[in-house]
Design a protein around this motif. Structure first.
Motif, PDB file in Angstrom:
ATOM      1  N   ASP B  70       0.775  -1.286  -0.143  1.00 59.55           N
ATOM      2  CA  ASP B  70       0.119  -0.154   0.109  1.00 59.55           C
ATOM      3  C   ASP B  70       0.773   1.386  -0.150  1.00 59.55           C
ATOM      4  O   ASP B  70       1.083   1.835   0.963  1.00 59.55           O
ATOM      5  CB  ASP B  70      -0.870  -0.078   1.306  1.00 59.55           C
ATOM      6  CG  ASP B  70      -2.118   0.844   0.957  1.00 59.55           C
ATOM      7  OD1 ASP B  70      -2.055   1.774   0.102  1.00 59.55           O
ATOM      8  OD2 ASP B  70      -2.929   0.704   1.966  1.00 59.55           O
ATOM      9  N   GLY B  72       0.590   4.115  -1.255  1.00 64.08           N
ATOM     10  CA  GLY B  72       0.064   5.672  -0.880  1.00 64.08           C
ATOM     11  C   GLY B  72      -0.301   5.593   0.631  1.00 64.08           C
ATOM     12  O   GLY B  72       0.137   6.587   1.156  1.00 64.08           O
ATOM     13  N   GLN B  73      -0.516   4.584   1.212  1.00 61.09           N
ATOM     14  CA  GLN B  73      -0.670   4.871   2.732  1.00 61.09           C
ATOM     15  C   GLN B  73       0.792   4.962   3.393  1.00 61.09           C
ATOM     16  O   GLN B  73       1.016   5.657   4.350  1.00 61.09           O
ATOM     17  CB  GLN B  73      -1.265   3.681   3.283  1.00 61.09           C
ATOM     18  CG  GLN B  73      -1.159   3.449   4.875  1.00 61.09           C
ATOM     19  CD  GLN B  73      -2.038   2.565   5.435  1.00 61.09           C
ATOM     20  OE1 GLN B  73      -3.445   2.683   5.600  1.00 61.09           O
ATOM     21  NE2 GLN B  73      -1.459   1.674   6.426  1.00 61.09           N
ATOM     22  N   ALA B  74       1.704   4.159   2.653  1.00 61.89           N
ATOM     23  CA  ALA B  74       3.050   4.243   3.390  1.00 61.89           C
ATOM     24  C   ALA B  74       3.674   5.575   3.043  1.00 61.89           C
ATOM     25  O   ALA B  74       4.114   6.212   4.046  1.00 61.89           O
ATOM     26  CB  ALA B  74       4.035   3.222   2.469  1.00 61.89           C
ATOM     27  N   GLY B  76       1.480   8.416   3.356  1.00 56.41           N
ATOM     28  CA  GLY B  76       0.648   9.122   4.197  1.00 56.41           C
ATOM     29  C   GLY B  76       1.081   8.998   5.509  1.00 56.41           C
ATOM     30  O   GLY B  76       0.924  10.033   6.118  1.00 56.41           O
ATOM     31  N   THR B  77       1.497   7.833   5.969  1.00 56.66           N
ATOM     32  CA  THR B  77       2.085   7.789   7.232  1.00 56.66           C
ATOM     33  C   THR B  77       3.466   8.098   7.495  1.00 56.66           C
ATOM     34  O   THR B  77       3.750   8.254   8.625  1.00 56.66           O
ATOM     35  CB  THR B  77       1.949   6.059   7.813  1.00 56.66           C
ATOM     36  OG1 THR B  77       2.960   5.548   6.868  1.00 56.66           O
ATOM     37  CG2 THR B  77       0.490   5.813   7.741  1.00 56.66           C
ATOM     38  N   GLN B  79       5.957   6.293   6.502  1.00 55.76           N
ATOM     39  CA  GLN B  79       6.768   5.199   6.451  1.00 55.76           C
ATOM     40  C   GLN B  79       7.626   5.116   5.178  1.00 55.76           C
ATOM     41  O   GLN B  79       8.873   4.969   5.226  1.00 55.76           O
ATOM     42  CB  GLN B  79       6.049   4.011   6.584  1.00 55.76           C
ATOM     43  CG  GLN B  79       7.120   2.748   6.796  1.00 55.76           C
ATOM     44  CD  GLN B  79       6.219   1.448   7.189  1.00 55.76           C
ATOM     45  OE1 GLN B  79       5.004   1.511   7.415  1.00 55.76           O
ATOM     46  NE2 GLN B  79       7.004   0.373   7.449  1.00 55.76           N
ATOM     47  N   VAL B 195       0.153   2.453  10.848  1.00 51.30           N
ATOM     48  CA  VAL B 195      -1.351   3.009  10.707  1.00 51.30           C
ATOM     49  C   VAL B 195      -1.112   4.043  11.657  1.00 51.30           C
ATOM     50  O   VAL B 195      -0.767   3.955  12.644  1.00 51.30           O
ATOM     51  CB  VAL B 195      -2.111   1.849  10.752  1.00 51.30           C
ATOM     52  CG1 VAL B 195      -3.584   2.539  10.771  1.00 51.30           C
ATOM     53  CG2 VAL B 195      -1.935   0.643   9.810  1.00 51.30           C
ATOM     54  N   ASP B 196      -1.607   5.228  11.035  1.00 50.49           N
ATOM     55  CA  ASP B 196      -1.824   6.373  11.984  1.00 50.49           C
ATOM     56  C   ASP B 196      -3.028   6.472  12.771  1.00 50.49           C
ATOM     57  O   ASP B 196      -2.866   6.953  14.235  1.00 50.49           O
ATOM     58  CB  ASP B 196      -1.426   7.814  11.438  1.00 50.49           C
ATOM     59  CG  ASP B 196      -0.110   7.932  10.928  1.00 50.49           C
ATOM     60  OD1 ASP B 196       0.897   7.326  11.497  1.00 50.49           O
ATOM     61  OD2 ASP B 196       0.337   8.887  10.089  1.00 50.49           O
ATOM     62  N   GLU B 197      -4.144   6.020  12.205  1.00 46.90           N
ATOM     63  CA  GLU B 197      -5.434   6.513  12.852  1.00 46.90           C
ATOM     64  C   GLU B 197      -6.298   4.941  12.666  1.00 46.90           C
ATOM     65  O   GLU B 197      -6.724   4.787  11.727  1.00 46.90           O
ATOM     66  CB  GLU B 197      -6.025   7.589  12.087  1.00 46.90           C
ATOM     67  CG  GLU B 197      -7.313   7.987  12.754  1.00 46.90           C
ATOM     68  CD  GLU B 197      -6.912   8.783  14.102  1.00 46.90           C
ATOM     69  OE1 GLU B 197      -7.730   8.179  14.964  1.00 46.90           O
ATOM     70  OE2 GLU B 197      -5.990   9.531  14.326  1.00 46.90           O
ATOM     71  N   ARG B 202      -0.361  -2.501  10.773  1.00 39.95           N
ATOM     72  CA  ARG B 202      -1.013  -3.621  10.338  1.00 39.95           C
ATOM     73  C   ARG B 202      -0.320  -4.695   9.882  1.00 39.95           C
ATOM     74  O   ARG B 202       0.860  -4.534   9.101  1.00 39.95           O
ATOM     75  CB  ARG B 202      -1.784  -2.992   8.856  1.00 39.95           C
ATOM     76  CG  ARG B 202      -2.891  -4.111   8.225  1.00 39.95           C
ATOM     77  CD  ARG B 202      -3.585  -3.333   7.444  1.00 39.95           C
ATOM     78  NE  ARG B 202      -2.507  -3.179   5.987  1.00 39.95           N
ATOM     79  CZ  ARG B 202      -2.583  -2.425   5.360  1.00 39.95           C
ATOM     80  NH1 ARG B 202      -3.058  -0.888   5.485  1.00 39.95           N
ATOM     81  NH2 ARG B 202      -1.830  -2.458   4.346  1.00 39.95           N
TER      82      ARG B 202
END
Lengths: 306, 287
Positions: B70, B72-74, B76-77, B79, B195-197, B202
């Motif tokens: 992921d 995109g999430q990485a 975002g956080t 990472q 994961v931030d929120e 995960r």
């Protein structure tokens, strides 16, 4: 009252006989304010309930299909029962149903009955193991060799057939050689454990075992193989084969440290980061052999084919 | 023949923190692949990963990273952090290498403050010779980086296109690194993503003796920032008893106000907890 355990067998010839002896044992315990636990098949439980009448409400009953699934779970039921009221003396009846057993399960049955003399020696518990006198001779031999006392006519006599538990356990730790036709997987690096797990899952599915059973075997094997990698000497190998109606996952390593005959028979007394592997394996598969010799340390995990 | 291949490519699955790797490859596409392999392993291990590269190279990385990571999430956080070469090293020659080293040190500290157990860096190095003024200065930089990274526990891969280098130059660069980074590697059997929120991580895949330490240090790093950590185990397909025992230990060591929440707990973890009694007040299972 002595703080140490007693381990007594009862050979019963009839329901009447059973009711009198086992019922008397429980009634004695209740009169003395002891806690009482019965692990037995439903047919035995019924006899006890009718014998004890209203007193049966004070007894904890656990069906043998739970207490002995798998066989080593009986130690856990005992430990949990003891932990609920530390220091209070317990009277416990432990009897497995007379269903079919494989050779490997019979060996474990003897280990359980023998090791209990050592593992629970310091526990305030009186254990009575009833055996139907019409059982096959191999089962009656376990009754005769592993109990310190014999109950008859309402009292306990010394059992002349009792054998030193360490000697019994030592005999049962002889090494079994994997058959020539077994599949052997090498495991030299921690990252190999996942590969072995994959092979075992595939093989388990292939021979038609339930998904949940295969998952338990994969976990048990992971624990034993991890022990071999962390504490044994290389090379670590896994042999897969079938024997006497059982699927065997056999972990062999180079050995080195002397075998602790009571390793993993009970869990660590306090929560710890290590020391659960073999205990957990015994909760997951039908029978577990541990042996050592010149060819190293061998742990065999037996799983029923059906 | 690629320079420096006298050494076997390193195994990214068991990379020691502070390992200084290089890639000496012909052409940008091959370097893209080495970078993606290195970044994927770093993210899966729960580390923060900094990619120093051009917009095109970053775009290519985000395109090829496997879906379960992921990307995109990485991003975002935090990472996965990307930086242009100029932003990372400056656009004019540094007064001395110590200034650049200070930046490195700050980045490693920031990774920990943000709840990551460590920092890994993948850097396209081709513009470095122009910035520092000479090839010799690049070699000197790499030599300093080896010691610094070992000290800080920061692993990296330095990506060089050998098309622009003489053979002796490639050999000189290889000599300043601990090994070669592989262009392909066996994917990690599990990934630990921030994961931030809610605050936590995960877990997907299998956790056993080969990677459970990575999970435990990731959880401990998240807990060091905020002692209430949620582990989403919905994608976890295996765990051994050491994995569960380690999580219990992390939970038990938390301050009074702290706890670990295990969410979407797989059957294997429940089985282990049930059979071992390794539960703890601060290890809470979400039903």
């Amino acid at each position: 009252m002595s703080p140490s355990a007693t381990h007594t067998s009862l050979l019963y010839a009839s329901d009447r006989d059973y009711a009198t002896e086992a019922g008397g044992f429980l009634r004695d315990g209740l009169e003395r304010g002891h806690r009482t636990l019965v692990m037995a098949p439903p047919s035995r439980t019924e006899v006890l309930r009718s014998e004890l009448g209203g007193d049966a409400d004070e007894v904890t009953f656990v069906d043998d299909s739970i207490a002995y699934a798998p066989q080593w779970n009986v130690y856990r039921v005992l430990l949990d029962f003891a932990a609920a009221a530390p220091g209070t003396r317990s009277c416990v009846i432990a009897e497995q149903g007379s269903g079919r057993r494989t050779a490997a399960e019979l060996v474990d049955y003897r280990r359980i009955e023998s090791a209990i003399n050592l593992v629970f020696a310091e526990h305030p518990v009186d254990l009575l193991c009833p055996y139907d006198a019409t059982l096959p001779s191999d089962l009656l031999d376990i009754a005769m060799r592993t109990h310190v006392g014999v109950r008859r006519g309402g009292s306990v006599a010394d059992n002349p057939g009792f054998r030193d538990p360490l000697a019994v356990l030592t005999e049962l730790s002889a090494v079994a050689v994997p058959p020539a036709a077994s599949t052997t997987l090498d495991c030299s690096h921690p990252s190999d454990v996942a590969l072995v797990r994959r092979s075992v899952r595939a093989r388990g599915a292939e021979i038609g075992l339930d998904t949940e059973v295969v998952a338990d075997v994969a976990l048990a094997l992971t624990e034993v193989l991890t022990n071999a990698l962390l504490h044994g000497a290389p090379p670590a190998r896994v042999h897969l084969y079938e024997e006497d109606g059982m699927w065997v996952c056999h972990v062999q390593d180079g050995g080195g440290s002397p075998l602790d005959l009571l390793a993993g028979v009970v869990p660590p007394a306090q929560p710890a980061d290590h020391g659960y592997g073999l205990w957990l394996a015994r909760q997951l598969v039908s029978a577990v052999d541990v042996g050592s010799g010149p060819t190293g340390t061998h742990v065999r995990l037996h799983t029923r084919r059906s | 023949m690629i320079l420096g291949t006298h050494r076997a490519p390193s195994d990214l699955g068991s990379l020691e923190p502070g390992t200084h790797l290089c890639a000496l490859e012909q052409g940008l596409a091959r370097l893209d692949r080495v970078a993606a392999t290195f970044v994927a392993h770093g993210l899966a291990a729960g580390d923060q990963v900094l990619y120093i590269a051009s917009d095109r190279e970053v775009g290519e990385l985000l395109r090829v990273l496997p879906g379960h990571l992921d990307a995109g999430q990485a991003v975002g956080t935090g990472q996965l952090v990307t930086s242009s070469f100029d932003d990372a090293y400056g656009s004019s020659p540094p007064d001395d290498l110590g200034t650049v080293a200070d930046g490195f040190r700050a980045a490693a500290g920031l990774a920990r403050k943000k709840g990551f157990p460590g920092l890994r860096v993948a850097a396209r190095m081709d513009p470095l010779a122009d910035l520092l003024g000479s090839f010799d200065a690049v070699v000197e930089w790499e030599r300093m980086a080896s010691g610094l990274q070992r000290q800080l526990g920061v692993s990296s891969v330095c990506l060089y296109d050998v098309g622009g280098l003489a053979e002796w130059q490639g050999a000189a660069l290889a000599a300043e690194h601990d090994g070669l980074a592989p262009d392909r590697d066996v994917p990690a059997i599990a990934s630990f993503l921030a994961v931030d929120e809610p605050w936590g991580l995960r877990v997907t895949g299998e956790v056993d003796v080969s990677n459970r330490e990575l999970l435990h240090r990731m959880v401990a790093s998240r807990a060091a920032v905020t002692p209430r950590v949620r582990l989403d185990l919905g994608g976890m397909t295996f765990a051994d008893v050491g994995t569960v025992a380690g999580l219990r230990s992390v939970a038990a060591a938390l301050p009074d106000s702290g706890y670990l929440v295990l969410a979407q707990v797989p059957a294997v973890v429940r089985r282990i907890l049930d059979a071992t009694g390794l539960g703890h007040d601060k290890l809470r299972l979400e039903p």
